[in-house]
Motif scaffolding. Structure first.
Motif, PDB file in Angstrom:
ATOM      1  N   ASN A 105     159.759  39.058  88.370  1.00 47.03           N
ATOM      2  CA  ASN A 105     158.706  38.085  88.655  1.00 47.03           C
ATOM      3  C   ASN A 105     158.938  37.284  89.922  1.00 47.03           C
ATOM      4  O   ASN A 105     158.042  36.593  90.383  1.00 47.03           O
ATOM      5  CB  ASN A 105     158.553  37.117  87.485  1.00 47.03           C
ATOM      6  CG  ASN A 105     158.017  37.806  86.255  1.00 47.03           C
ATOM      7  OD1 ASN A 105     157.107  38.603  86.342  1.00 47.03           O
ATOM      8  ND2 ASN A 105     158.598  37.516  85.117  1.00 47.03           N
ATOM      9  N   GLU A 161     157.401  47.966  92.800  1.00 53.09           N
ATOM     10  CA  GLU A 161     158.476  48.062  91.821  1.00 53.09           C
ATOM     11  C   GLU A 161     159.351  49.296  91.984  1.00 53.09           C
ATOM     12  O   GLU A 161     160.287  49.485  91.214  1.00 53.09           O
ATOM     13  CB  GLU A 161     157.879  48.078  90.414  1.00 53.09           C
ATOM     14  CG  GLU A 161     156.931  49.226  90.165  1.00 53.09           C
ATOM     15  CD  GLU A 161     156.272  49.166  88.818  1.00 53.09           C
ATOM     16  OE1 GLU A 161     155.494  50.083  88.505  1.00 53.09           O
ATOM     17  OE2 GLU A 161     156.526  48.208  88.080  1.00 53.09           O
ATOM     18  N   ARG A 190     156.343  42.917  91.986  1.00 54.42           N
ATOM     19  CA  ARG A 190     155.037  42.845  91.321  1.00 54.42           C
ATOM     20  C   ARG A 190     154.036  43.615  92.168  1.00 54.42           C
ATOM     21  O   ARG A 190     153.573  43.120  93.194  1.00 54.42           O
ATOM     22  CB  ARG A 190     154.598  41.388  91.174  1.00 54.42           C
ATOM     23  CG  ARG A 190     155.470  40.535  90.272  1.00 54.42           C
ATOM     24  CD  ARG A 190     155.076  40.714  88.820  1.00 54.42           C
ATOM     25  NE  ARG A 190     153.756  40.178  88.592  1.00 54.42           N
ATOM     26  CZ  ARG A 190     153.491  38.872  88.385  1.00 54.42           C
ATOM     27  NH1 ARG A 190     154.478  38.008  88.377  1.00 54.42           N
ATOM     28  NH2 ARG A 190     152.256  38.478  88.163  1.00 54.42           N
TER      29      ARG A 190
END
Length: 679
Positions: free
Chosen positions: A504, A556, A536
């Motif tokens: 995150n 990612e 993200r």
């Protein structure tokens, strides 16, 4: 033509809603007539999408719902007969559709529900006539109706108080008096009330509400009482088993659920709940014989669900059944189950993963390698297949290195040659004999580039990583010169940019996760320039400032992380929150130190929701082979709990301190882990 129907009809506020399907012809939308109190109120078709069912291919069993608004002229204010009629079907229920005139509609609707084609449901008679409604346990006489209307107008608090007072001061006193007098006839009247259907529904409703409010102990008592009073009630036994399972009382739970399964003819609700309960029980510390018994029953339930008549249930449980067979070591059956799935759905990546893992367990590495590559063709971002391919490549490299180390390395000039070669080292520059011991030593240290006079020896996997990240377009020494310093052996640790990567990223700030902020402050005090990095995809390319520090979002994939780290000249990578595999792959064969915090169990033991989290026989924790990739690359690891620390240290024999926060004070335990990450 008569059909074989399944469905539900219920009153939900101001509408009649439910679903209706002819399981013999699931692609047909069922047309039916709505009859209320003997009068036809319209013709309808069950063709609406049911919101809690995901779309499926084929028959489209997710579009058999219906919603019918209740019209004012239909409402009498009393209990009314509601009937659905179709060829071979006539199902009825008794319900209040709404209030009398001048009463508020929403506040006075009494809900009701009937199932079609299931255990305890109203079934169609051969002549097409509806079954008669059940007789009520207590006759509602005229005076009682007046009293009930007065009670119905009471507020909730007053109604609860009235019920408690009647139970304590009236009912208990009268039962005691009749018992002392030996008036068994009058006691029998009360017994019919206590053991009647109304009391069962009350207990079941309260039990269901207690489960939803997470009051499992109270729910278990209520539903157990309902099951004892009504042993033939599916709902009572089912809810009693569910509540006991949530309490961890698995043996009692299974006793109730087995009874519910016997009562549920052709249904799957009890089997699904039994599957969850058995899966939870397998994680407990059980004797070997008992564990084997539970495992066999668990597999039997999954097998039954994977062969269910309901298409949605069958599709949902086919892969878990194959996965459970693999976890139980029944490899031939697991391959057969996976092949059965792939025959109908050749591109099902979950089934391909199960088959590939099973083939690896049977030492069919080449075939498994091909399946992993196929998975990546279907899903280029599939993390599990990518990691598995790297592990298989490392295993093959370790097995073949003694034979290949003395061979002369071919000279290659293009990425096409690189893709086709099987050599471990790629030679750029003058050809010559290689020193097997020197290359073996560099390979053991995972060095990516070795310079020997006029030659450069690059590890094939390092070059593949650079090409995958878009950092090189050809095997040209000039193009590689920019990245050489990151791949050569280097003992000293330089201060520079420290990349702190999590799933995150900067979104962790202010969101309850403060470890990343502490780690950034700690590395800043060491002399690094911290950069917060989040993986993200939906925020890719976004840049922020978090507490005065740079914060960036990327995709990612390991290739994107590798590109960011190299292009920004990072000298330390600190990964947490499930980024271990991606960071280890991104930094493979580089000299950039990696510090990793084991915060997510799925990287260590796998997902606890699926079989294979614990050994089926011994009960010991099962470690993922992929975790070895992290251990082989990270200079230091730490855990965020004592339990995780024990698993890692006992299972892998490595030092793994516990850090609940990045140390800001030299006296805090574990400072040396982050201070000196070099081996």
């Amino acid at each position: 033509m008569a059909g074989n129907y399944r469905g539900v009809l219920k009153v939900a506020g101001p509408v009649l809603k439910g679903w209706l399907i002819d399981i013999a012809r699931p692609s047909r939308r069922v047309a039916f007539d709505l009859v209320i109190d003997g009068e036809k109120r319209g013709a309808y078709v069950a063709d609406a999408r049911r919101r809690f069912f995901s779309p499926r291919q084929g028959a489209g069993e997710d579009t058999h719902g219906f919603t019918i608004p209740i019209r004012r002229p239909w409402i009498s204010g009393a209990f009314q007969s509601v009937t659905l009629e179709a060829p071979g079907l006539a199902v009825s229920m008794s319900a209040k559709l709404g209030p009398k005139p001048h009463q508020h509609f929403d506040d006075h609707v009494i809900g009701s529900q009937v199932s079609i084609g299931g255990e305890g449901a109203a079934r169609a008679r051969p002549d097409g006539e509806p079954q008669e409604a059940e007789t009520r346990d207590v006759e509602t006489r005229g005076p009682n109706r007046v009293l009930l209307r007065q009670i119905a107008n009471l507020p909730d608090a007053d109604l609860v108080g009235l019920l408690a007072a009647i139970d304590r001061e009236v009912l208990a006193e009268r039962l005691t008096r009749h018992e002392k007098e030996g008036d068994w006839e009058k006691l029998a009247q009360f017994r019919r009330v206590v053991a009647g259907g109304a009391n069962e529904k009350l207990l079941v409703t309260l039990g269901r509400a207690a489960i939803k409010s997470h009051n499992y102990g109270f729910a278990a008592r209520l539903t157990a009482a309902a099951a004892a009073l009504h042993p033939q009630s599916f709902e009572a036994n089912y809810l009693a088993g569910s509540a006991r399972s949530l309490l961890g009382e698995f043996d009692e739970s299974l006793r109730y659920l087995r009874a519910a399964d016997r009562l549920e003819e052709g249904g799957t609700r009890a089997k699904r709940e039994m599957t969850l309960t058995l899966s939870r029980q397998l994680r407990e510390d059980l004797p070997i014989a008992r564990r084997a018994q539970i495992r066999d029953e668990h597999l039997a339930m999954l097998r039954a669900l994977s062969q269910a008549d309901d298409v949605a249930i069958r599709l949902k449980y086919r892969v878990p059944y194959a996965t459970a067979l693999y976890a139980a070591g029944r490899y031939d059956e697991a391959v057969a189950a996976a092949d059965a799935i792939l025959q109908a759905a050749p591109n099902d990546t979950r089934a391909l993963m199960v088959k590939a893992r099973t083939l690896v367990a049977r030492n069919a590495v080449a075939e498994a390698h091909g399946l992993y590559e196929r998975i990546l063709e279907l899903e280029p971002g599939h993390r599990g297949a990518s990691t598995a391919l790297r592990i298989l490549a490392a295993l093959i490299e370790d097995e073949t290195r003694p034979q290949d180390s003395g061979a002369t390395v071919a000279r290659l000039k293009s990425l096409a040659d690189l893709a086709g070669t099987t050599q471990t080292w790629i030679s750029l520059g003058e050809d010559g004999a290689d020193d097997p011991q020197a290359l073996a030593g560099h390979a053991a240290r995972r060095t990516g580039c070795v310079r020997d006079g006029a030659r450069e020896l690059w590890h094939r996997e390092a070059l593949k990583g650079l090409a995958e990240s878009g950092l090189i377009a050809s095997l040209d020494r000039t193009a590689l010169a920019r990245w050489r310093s990151f791949y050569e052996a280097r003992a000293e640790t330089r201060r520079g940019i420290a990349v702190l990567v999590s799933c995150n990223g900067a979104d962790l700030y202010g969101g309850g996760e403060h470890f990343l902020e502490d780690a950034a402050a700690h590395h800043e005090a060491q002399g690094y320039e911290p950069v917060i990095l989040g993986t993200r995809p939906e925020l890719q390319g976004e840049r922020r400032t978090a507490t005065g520090r740079r914060a960036v979002f990327i995709g990612e994939q390991p290739s994107e992380l590798r590109r960011f780290v190299l292009e920004n000249g990072a000298t330390l990578v600190h990964a947490i929150s499930g980024m271990g595999f991606a960071a280890a792959e991104a930094l493979a064969f580089t000299n950039i130190p990696l510090v990793y915090g084991v915060h997510f169990w799925n990287e260590l033991l796998g997902d606890p929701q699926y079989p294979g989290y614990f050994d089926e026989v011994s009960g010991d924790a099962l470690f993922r082979r992929e975790f070895l990739v992290i251990l082989s690359r990270a200079r230091a690891i730490y855990a965020n709990s004592r339990y995780t620390q024990k698993i890692i240290e006992d299972g892998f024999g490595v030092r793994c301190p516990v850090l609940h926060a990045a140390p800001r004070d030299a006296s805090l335990t574990g400072r040396d882990v982050l201070e000196n990450p070099a081996p």
